[in-house]
Design a protein around this motif. Sequence first.
Motif, PDB file in Angstrom:
ATOM      1  N   GLU A  94       0.838  -1.201   0.000  1.00 12.13           N
ATOM      2  CA  GLU A  94       0.000   0.000   0.000  1.00 12.13           C
ATOM      3  C   GLU A  94       0.868   1.245   0.000  1.00 12.13           C
ATOM      4  O   GLU A  94       0.519   2.247  -0.618  1.00 12.13           O
ATOM      5  CB  GLU A  94      -0.935   0.003   1.209  1.00 12.13           C
ATOM      6  N   ARG A  95       1.999   1.182   0.672  1.00 10.10           N
ATOM      7  CA  ARG A  95       2.913   2.319   0.700  1.00 10.10           C
ATOM      8  C   ARG A  95       3.358   2.702  -0.714  1.00 10.10           C
ATOM      9  O   ARG A  95       3.397   3.887  -1.063  1.00 10.10           O
ATOM     10  CB  ARG A  95       4.116   1.995   1.573  1.00 10.10           C
ATOM     11  N   SER A  96       3.661   1.709  -1.523  1.00  3.71           N
ATOM     12  CA  SER A  96       4.067   1.978  -2.909  1.00  3.71           C
ATOM     13  C   SER A  96       2.930   2.604  -3.701  1.00  3.71           C
ATOM     14  O   SER A  96       3.138   3.530  -4.491  1.00  3.71           O
ATOM     15  CB  SER A  96       4.515   0.690  -3.592  1.00  3.71           C
ATOM     16  N   LEU A  97       1.715   2.091  -3.491  1.00  5.95           N
ATOM     17  CA  LEU A  97       0.558   2.669  -4.183  1.00  5.95           C
ATOM     18  C   LEU A  97       0.348   4.121  -3.754  1.00  5.95           C
ATOM     19  O   LEU A  97       0.077   4.988  -4.593  1.00  5.95           O
ATOM     20  CB  LEU A  97      -0.690   1.832  -3.898  1.00  5.95           C
ATOM     21  N   PHE A  98       0.482   4.377  -2.458  1.00  7.97           N
ATOM     22  CA  PHE A  98       0.328   5.751  -1.965  1.00  7.97           C
ATOM     23  C   PHE A  98       1.399   6.665  -2.540  1.00  7.97           C
ATOM     24  O   PHE A  98       1.114   7.800  -2.930  1.00  7.97           O
ATOM     25  CB  PHE A  98       0.381   5.800  -0.437  1.00  7.97           C
ATOM     26  N   LEU A  99       2.646   6.192  -2.594  1.00  9.96           N
ATOM     27  CA  LEU A  99       3.726   7.028  -3.123  1.00  9.96           C
ATOM     28  C   LEU A  99       3.489   7.387  -4.587  1.00  9.96           C
ATOM     29  O   LEU A  99       3.748   8.520  -5.005  1.00  9.96           O
ATOM     30  CB  LEU A  99       5.075   6.331  -2.950  1.00  9.96           C
ATOM     31  N   LEU A 100       3.006   6.422  -5.364  1.00 12.16           N
ATOM     32  CA  LEU A 100       2.685   6.724  -6.768  1.00 12.16           C
ATOM     33  C   LEU A 100       1.635   7.823  -6.853  1.00 12.16           C
ATOM     34  O   LEU A 100       1.727   8.722  -7.693  1.00 12.16           O
ATOM     35  CB  LEU A 100       2.180   5.462  -7.471  1.00 12.16           C
ATOM     36  N   MET A 101       0.641   7.755  -5.966  1.00 16.13           N
ATOM     37  CA  MET A 101      -0.419   8.763  -5.992  1.00 16.13           C
ATOM     38  C   MET A 101       0.081  10.113  -5.491  1.00 16.13           C
ATOM     39  O   MET A 101      -0.274  11.149  -6.043  1.00 16.13           O
ATOM     40  CB  MET A 101      -1.617   8.279  -5.179  1.00 16.13           C
ATOM     41  N   VAL A 102       0.900  10.113  -4.466  1.00  9.58           N
ATOM     42  CA  VAL A 102       1.418  11.372  -3.913  1.00  9.58           C
ATOM     43  C   VAL A 102       2.260  12.114  -4.947  1.00  9.58           C
ATOM     44  O   VAL A 102       2.167  13.330  -5.067  1.00  9.58           O
ATOM     45  CB  VAL A 102       2.250  11.115  -2.631  1.00  9.58           C
ATOM     46  N   PHE A 103       3.054  11.386  -5.715  1.00 13.13           N
ATOM     47  CA  PHE A 103       3.962  12.033  -6.656  1.00 13.13           C
ATOM     48  C   PHE A 103       3.329  12.312  -8.015  1.00 13.13           C
ATOM     49  O   PHE A 103       4.032  12.536  -8.993  1.00 13.13           O
ATOM     50  CB  PHE A 103       5.243  11.224  -6.801  1.00 13.13           C
ATOM     51  N   GLY A 104       1.993  12.306  -8.089  1.00 14.27           N
ATOM     52  CA  GLY A 104       1.337  12.762  -9.304  1.00 14.27           C
ATOM     53  C   GLY A 104       0.377  11.787  -9.943  1.00 14.27           C
ATOM     54  O   GLY A 104      -0.292  12.146 -10.904  1.00 14.27           O
ATOM     55  N   GLY A 105       0.285  10.567  -9.434  1.00 13.24           N
ATOM     56  CA  GLY A 105      -0.588   9.583 -10.057  1.00 13.24           C
ATOM     57  C   GLY A 105      -1.938   9.427  -9.382  1.00 13.24           C
ATOM     58  O   GLY A 105      -2.544   8.367  -9.445  1.00 13.24           O
ATOM     59  N   ILE A 106      -2.424  10.487  -8.754  1.00 13.48           N
ATOM     60  CA  ILE A 106      -3.661  10.391  -7.989  1.00 13.48           C
ATOM     61  C   ILE A 106      -4.867  10.077  -8.879  1.00 13.48           C
ATOM     62  O   ILE A 106      -5.724   9.258  -8.508  1.00 13.48           O
ATOM     63  CB  ILE A 106      -3.909  11.660  -7.137  1.00 13.48           C
ATOM     64  N   ILE A 107      -4.946  10.670 -10.045  1.00 11.49           N
ATOM     65  CA  ILE A 107      -6.080  10.409 -10.932  1.00 11.49           C
ATOM     66  C   ILE A 107      -6.045   8.968 -11.426  1.00 11.49           C
ATOM     67  O   ILE A 107      -7.064   8.268 -11.419  1.00 11.49           O
ATOM     68  CB  ILE A 107      -6.110  11.418 -12.099  1.00 11.49           C
ATOM     69  N   GLY A 108      -4.875   8.496 -11.819  1.00 10.79           N
ATOM     70  CA  GLY A 108      -4.730   7.104 -12.239  1.00 10.79           C
ATOM     71  C   GLY A 108      -5.040   6.137 -11.107  1.00 10.79           C
ATOM     72  O   GLY A 108      -5.638   5.083 -11.323  1.00 10.79           O
ATOM     73  N   GLY A 109      -4.662   6.504  -9.884  1.00 10.10           N
ATOM     74  CA  GLY A 109      -4.958   5.658  -8.731  1.00 10.10           C
ATOM     75  C   GLY A 109      -6.445   5.570  -8.451  1.00 10.10           C
ATOM     76  O   GLY A 109      -6.982   4.489  -8.209  1.00 10.10           O
ATOM     77  N   ILE A 110      -7.115   6.706  -8.480  1.00 13.34           N
ATOM     78  CA  ILE A 110      -8.564   6.715  -8.228  1.00 13.34           C
ATOM     79  C   ILE A 110      -9.291   5.966  -9.344  1.00 13.34           C
ATOM     80  O   ILE A 110     -10.201   5.166  -9.071  1.00 13.34           O
ATOM     81  CB  ILE A 110      -9.072   8.159  -8.076  1.00 13.34           C
ATOM     82  N   LEU A 111      -8.898   6.193 -10.590  1.00 19.32           N
ATOM     83  CA  LEU A 111      -9.521   5.460 -11.693  1.00 19.32           C
ATOM     84  C   LEU A 111      -9.252   3.962 -11.576  1.00 19.32           C
ATOM     85  O   LEU A 111     -10.135   3.141 -11.842  1.00 19.32           O
ATOM     86  CB  LEU A 111      -9.023   5.991 -13.036  1.00 19.32           C
ATOM     87  N   GLY A 112      -8.043   3.601 -11.161  1.00 18.27           N
ATOM     88  CA  GLY A 112      -7.714   2.194 -10.952  1.00 18.27           C
ATOM     89  C   GLY A 112      -8.559   1.574  -9.859  1.00 18.27           C
ATOM     90  O   GLY A 112      -9.006   0.425  -9.974  1.00 18.27           O
ATOM     91  N   MET A 113      -8.799   2.335  -8.796  1.00 17.66           N
ATOM     92  CA  MET A 113      -9.664   1.838  -7.716  1.00 17.66           C
ATOM     93  C   MET A 113     -11.072   1.583  -8.242  1.00 17.66           C
ATOM     94  O   MET A 113     -11.691   0.566  -7.918  1.00 17.66           O
ATOM     95  CB  MET A 113      -9.722   2.853  -6.572  1.00 17.66           C
ATOM     96  N   LEU A 114     -11.585   2.505  -9.050  1.00 14.09           N
ATOM     97  CA  LEU A 114     -12.956   2.394  -9.541  1.00 14.09           C
ATOM     98  C   LEU A 114     -13.105   1.334 -10.630  1.00 14.09           C
ATOM     99  O   LEU A 114     -14.015   0.505 -10.583  1.00 14.09           O
ATOM    100  CB  LEU A 114     -13.438   3.748 -10.050  1.00 14.09           C
TER     101      LEU A 114
END
Length: 92
Positions: free
Chosen positions: A35-55
């Motif tokens: 989860e830490r790796s997923l959070f780091l990807l989102m913190v450094f600019g991948g938040i939209i991709g992370g949210i879309l991936g969740m959905l």
Amino acid sequence: MPFVIILILLLNLITFIIFGYDKQLAKNRTNRISERSLFLLMVFGGIIGGILGMLVFRHKTNKNSFKLVVFGIVILQLALLYFGLDFFKRFS
């Protein structure tokens, strides 16, 4: 400026793909992406991709603690964007 936009789009695409990959790992019950790796990807600019991936992959959507951290990341990034734009507006 176009380089930064391309970099952010690429990071969001990578984050989206990694969420899908982690979902497949979860289905196969093998070693997972932290989860830490997923959070780091989102913190450094991948938040939209992370949210879309969740959905899209329905990944981590039942885990309230994960969603709370994602919400915090969104709030943090919006605040940084607001104050960063205000800062540059004042000094340009």
